[in-house]
Enzyme design. Structure first.
Site, PDB file in Angstrom:
ATOM      1  N   HIS A  87       7.155   6.647 -14.933  1.00  9.03           N
ATOM      2  CA  HIS A  87       5.830   7.126 -15.353  1.00  9.03           C
ATOM      3  C   HIS A  87       5.942   8.367 -16.222  1.00  9.03           C
ATOM      4  CE1 HIS A  87       5.390  10.351 -12.178  1.00  9.03           C
ATOM      5  NE2 HIS A  87       6.133   9.529 -11.460  1.00  9.03           N
ATOM      6  N   ASP A  89       3.116  10.203 -16.848  1.00  6.83           N
ATOM      7  CA  ASP A  89       2.087  11.177 -16.462  1.00  6.83           C
ATOM      8  C   ASP A  89       2.667  12.149 -15.441  1.00  6.83           C
ATOM      9  OD1 ASP A  89       2.142   9.125 -14.439  1.00  6.83           O
ATOM     10  OD2 ASP A  89       0.182   9.776 -13.710  1.00  6.83           O
ATOM     11  N   GLU A 154       0.581   6.885 -12.576  1.00  6.24           N
ATOM     12  CA  GLU A 154       1.237   6.850 -11.266  1.00  6.24           C
ATOM     13  C   GLU A 154       0.711   7.944 -10.362  1.00  6.24           C
ATOM     14  OE1 GLU A 154       3.996   7.226  -7.981  1.00  6.24           O
ATOM     15  OE2 GLU A 154       3.439   8.779  -9.399  1.00  6.24           O
ATOM     16  N   GLU A 155       0.515   9.130 -10.933  1.00  5.95           N
ATOM     17  CA  GLU A 155       0.101  10.272 -10.110  1.00  5.95           C
ATOM     18  C   GLU A 155      -1.363  10.190  -9.677  1.00  5.95           C
ATOM     19  OE1 GLU A 155       2.281  11.907  -8.823  1.00  5.95           O
ATOM     20  OE2 GLU A 155       3.922  12.449 -10.175  1.00  5.95           O
ATOM     21  N   ARG A 329       0.161   8.328   5.509  1.00  2.07           N
ATOM     22  CA  ARG A 329       1.353   7.671   4.959  1.00  2.07           C
ATOM     23  C   ARG A 329       1.646   6.482   5.855  1.00  2.07           C
ATOM     24  NH1 ARG A 329       2.988   9.373  -0.295  1.00  2.07           N
ATOM     25  NH2 ARG A 329       2.046  11.427  -0.406  1.00  2.07           N
TER      26      ARG A 329
HETATM   27  N1  BES Z   1       7.927  10.233  -7.532  1.00  2.00           N
HETATM   28  C1  BES Z   1       6.905  10.265  -6.550  1.00  2.00           C
HETATM   29  C2  BES Z   1       7.202   9.369  -5.367  1.00  2.00           C
HETATM   30  C3  BES Z   1       8.264   9.869  -4.433  1.00  2.00           C
HETATM   31  C4  BES Z   1       8.165  11.124  -3.868  1.00  2.00           C
HETATM   32  C5  BES Z   1       9.308   9.051  -4.106  1.00  2.00           C
HETATM   33  C6  BES Z   1       9.120  11.562  -2.985  1.00  2.00           C
HETATM   34  C7  BES Z   1      10.256   9.474  -3.221  1.00  2.00           C
HETATM   35  C8  BES Z   1      10.170  10.732  -2.673  1.00  2.00           C
HETATM   36  C9  BES Z   1       5.593   9.821  -7.187  1.00  2.00           C
HETATM   37  O1  BES Z   1       5.407  10.345  -8.465  1.00  2.00           O
HETATM   38  C10 BES Z   1       4.435  10.305  -6.353  1.00  2.00           C
HETATM   39  O2  BES Z   1       4.222  11.484  -6.306  1.00  2.00           O
HETATM   40  N2  BES Z   1       3.700   9.390  -5.728  1.00  2.00           N
HETATM   41  C11 BES Z   1       2.475   9.696  -5.065  1.00  2.00           C
HETATM   42  C12 BES Z   1       1.695   8.417  -5.017  1.00  2.00           C
HETATM   43  C13 BES Z   1       0.222   8.562  -4.835  1.00  2.00           C
HETATM   44  C14 BES Z   1      -0.423   9.372  -5.922  1.00  2.00           C
HETATM   45  C15 BES Z   1      -0.418   7.210  -4.724  1.00  2.00           C
HETATM   46  C16 BES Z   1       2.741  10.202  -3.662  1.00  2.00           C
HETATM   47  O3  BES Z   1       3.728   9.821  -3.022  1.00  2.00           O
HETATM   48  O4  BES Z   1       1.939  11.013  -3.198  1.00  2.00           O
HETATM   49 MN    MN Z   2       7.065  10.143  -9.603  1.00  2.00          MN
HETATM   50 MN    MN Z   3       4.692  12.421  -8.224  1.00  2.00          MN
END
Ligand code: BES
Ligand code: MN
Ligand code: MN
Length: 470
Positions: A87, A89, A154-155, A329
Site C-alpha cells: 500500500h 497510503d 489499506e490504512e 482484534r
Molecule cells: N502494516 C500494517 C499491518 C501490520 C501491523 C501487520 C503489524 C503486522 C504487524 C497495516 O498497514 C495496518 O496498519 N493495518 C491496520 C488495518 C486496519 C486499518 C483495518 C491495522 O492493523 O490496524
Molecule cells: Mn501496512
Molecule cells: Mn499501517
C-alpha cells in the site's frame, strides 16, 4: 543469479535512499480528506516509478475510492507468477509536535530513515521496486512473472479492495502472493509471518439529554452518559482479561500445543519488551503468554473516548453526549460479521434505557493464517538467508492486512509475508523510521526471492492467465 544484479544493488545503495526520500515526501494520508490530492499524486508518482524501472501495463485503476496502481512483467515463460501487494497510503501524523523532524521530510539519522510511511509501507514497497529495477536494467528480464497491485486505502480498512480483487480475479491470477508490510521478529532475527489478526471496529455514541446540564440543578435526576459509557465499557472484559461478549470465543481456534511450544522457543525478552514499551507492568488474558496474547488471542480495546469538559480548571456539568471508539482484534476462525452482531446484541443489553445509543460499524477485516509448508515459503526462507545471512524464524503478528484472506480465498494461492520492518519502528506513531541496513538487505533478499520463486516451477499454466492485465 548473475553477479551484475547484486553488484547493481550494492552500487546504487545511496541512490535508493535518496529516491525513497522523495517517495516518503508525498503526504499520502488516506484518512484525511484534505490529503486526497496528495494520495492521487502519490499513486501517479508510484506508477511513474514503476514505468521507469521497466514494468509494463503500468496504470492507475480507479475504484470507488483511491486508485490501485497496477503494473506487471510477464515475460518469464513457464515460470511462476508473483502477485505482489502493498500500500502507498500512510497513517495521519498527529500528534505532529512529537516528531523530531517533519514527517514528510525524510531524514537519515543513525542508519535509519525517519518519515511517515518509512516502514509502513512505502519503504517496503520501494525495496521490491528497487530489486525489480536491478533485474530489468541488467538484462531486461525477471526470473519469474510479476503482477503488482498497490492500494491507497489499506490504512482505512481496504474498503474497496475486496470488490477490486473479485472483479479482476482472472487478470490477477498468480501462483503466490508476496507481501512486505510487517515487522520482522526482532533486530537481527528475520522472519516469515504466517498469521495475522482480523479486526472489527465501532463507534459508540450515547446521549443523555438534549443539551449539557448544570450538574447542581440536574445531577441526580438524569443519567450521565460519560458515566454510563464507563459502566458499559467496564462490562466488556472480566478481571482476567477475557472478553464477556456472549459467543465471542465460539469460533476461536485453540492454539495447538506444538505451536505454543514454538512460540516459547522464540528468543523473546519479555523484560526488554516491557521496558521498551514504558509499561509499568504487562497485562492481558490470563493463562496466555505475551506472544500468545498478541498473535493468537482476540482482544477488546478502547481506541478513543470523548465526553464532557476536558479543558483547564473545573466545570460543573453533566455532558449531553459521550462517545467511544472500540475495536476487537480477531483470530482464526472468528468472522468480523458474526462478532459484530454478537457485540451489538450484548451492547444493547448492557446499555440502560436512560441513554440513547447509536452504534456505527466502521472498517474491519478477517483474520488470516496459512500453512507454511509450501514451496514458496521455503523459497522465501532461502532468499531471506541470502539477504540477511540468517534463516528466518516463523512468527504470527497481531496487526491486520484486510485483503490477505480475500486474496487467499479468491485466487486460491498461498501468501508469503516477508516483512523487513522492526517492531520498534513506530508504525502509526511519531518518529516512524526504517532501518537502512534492513532495507538494503531486503532489496538483496527480494532479488533472491524472485530467483528462488522462479525456480519453484509454475503450478499454473503458461501463458499466465489474463496476461495483458486488468
Ligand atoms: N502494516 C500494517 C499491518 C501490520 C501491523 C501487520 C503489524 C503486522 C504487524 C497495516 O498497514 C495496518 O496498519 N493495518 C491496520 C488495518 C486496519 C486499518 C483495518 C491495522 O492493523 O490496524
Ligand atoms: Mn501496512
Ligand atoms: Mn499501517
Amino acid at each position: 543469479m548473475q553477479d551484475a544484479i547484486i553488484d547493481h544493488i550494492h552500487t546504487n545503495r545511496d541512490r535508493y535512499i535518496e529516491e525513497l526520500g522523495t517517495y516518503l515526501a508525498i503526504p499520502s494520508v488516506s484518512a484525511l480528506p484534505e490529503h486526497a490530492r496528495d494520495v492521487r499524486r502519490c499513486a501517479e508518482w508510484t506508477a511513474g516509478e514503476m514505468g521507469r524501472i521497466g514494468l509494463e501495463h503500468v496504470r492507475l485503476i480507479e475504484t470507488a475510492g483511491n486508485p490501485v496502481v497496477y503494473g506487471d512483467w510477464l515475460g518469464a515463460e513457464g515460470a511462476p507468477t508473483i502477485l505482489f501487494y502493498g500500500h502507498y497510503d500512510v497513517q495521519p501524523v498527529d500528534p505532529v509536535e512529537l516528531w523530531t523532524t517533519p514527517p514528510f521530510e525524510a531524514t537519515v539519522r543513525n542508519g535509519e530513515i525517519y518519515a511517515r510511511g518509512a516502514a509502513d509501507d512505502k519503504g517496503q514497497v520501494f525495496m521490491h521496486l528497487k530489486a525489480i529495477e536491478a533485474y530489468l536494467q541488467n538484462g531486461g528480464r525477471l526470473p519469474c512473472n510479476m503482477k503488482i497491485v498497490l492500494e491507497g486505502e489499506e490504512e482505512i480498512g481496504s474498503v474497496n479492495l475486496d470488490a477490486f480483487v473479485r472483479e479482476h480475479q482472472v487478470e490477477l491470477a498468480a501462483d503466490v502472493v508476496v507481501i512486505s508490510d510487517s515487522p520482522m521478529f526482532d533486530r537481527g532475527i528475520p522472519s516469515i509471518c504466517y498469521g495475522l489478526r482480523g479486526l472489527a471496529y465501532f463507534q459508540i455514541d450515547l446521549r443523555g439529554s438534549s443539551s449539557d446540564l448544570h450538574s447542581g440543578s440536574f445531577g441526580g435526576a438524569v443519567a450521565n452518559p460519560a458515566f454510563v459509557l464507563a459502566q458499559i465499557l467496564a462490562q466488556m472484559k472480566d478481571r482476567g482479561g477475557r472478553v464477556k461478549i456472549p459467543g465471542f470465543y465460539d469460533d476461536v481456534r485453540d492454539l495447538r500445543p506444538e505451536e505454543r511450544a514454538e512460540f516459547a522457543r522464540l528468543p523473546f525478552n519479555e523484560k526488554r519488551y516491557r521496558k521498551d514499551l514504558g509499561a509499568p507492568r504487562l497485562a492481558g488474558e490470563k493463562g496466555f503468554t505475551t506472544l500468545e496474547r498478541v498473535w493468537a488471542r482476540p482482544t477488546f480495546e478502547v481506541n478513543g473516548l470523548l465526553a464532557g469538559f476536558t479543558g483547564d480548571g473545573a466545570k460543573t456539568v453533566i455532558p449531553a453526549v459521550a462517545m467511544a471508539k472500540v475495536s476487537m482484534r480477531l483470530v482464526p476462525d472468528q468472522h468480523p460479521d458474526t462478532v459484530a452482531s454478537q457485540f451489538e446484541t450484548y451492547l444493547r443489553k448492557v446499555t440502560p434505557s436512560t441513554v440513547e445509543l447509536k452504534l456505527t460499524r466502521m472498517h474491519g477485516g478477517k483474520p488470516w493464517m496459512t500453512d507454511f509448508d509450501n514451496p514458496f515459503v521455503q523459497a522465501a526462507g532461502r532468499a531471506i538467508e541470502r539477504g540477511f545471512g540468517q534463516s528466518p524464524v516463523f512468527n504470527r503478528e497481531g496487526g491486520s492486512i484486510p485483503v490477505v484472506s480475500t486474496l487467499q480465498e479468491v485466487l486460491g494461492v498461498p501468501s508469503v509475508l516477508f516483512g523487513i520492518g522492526l517492531p520498534d519502528e513506530n508504525a502509526h506513531a511519531p518518529d516512524e523510521k526504517l532501518d537502512l541496513e534492513n532495507f538494503h538487505n531486503g532489496v538483496v533478499a527480494s532479488a533472491w526471492l524472485y530467483e528462488e520463486i522462479g525456480g519453484v516451477g509454475s503450478l499454473n499454466s503458461f501463458p499466465p492467465r489474463g496476461a495483458g492485465a486488468p
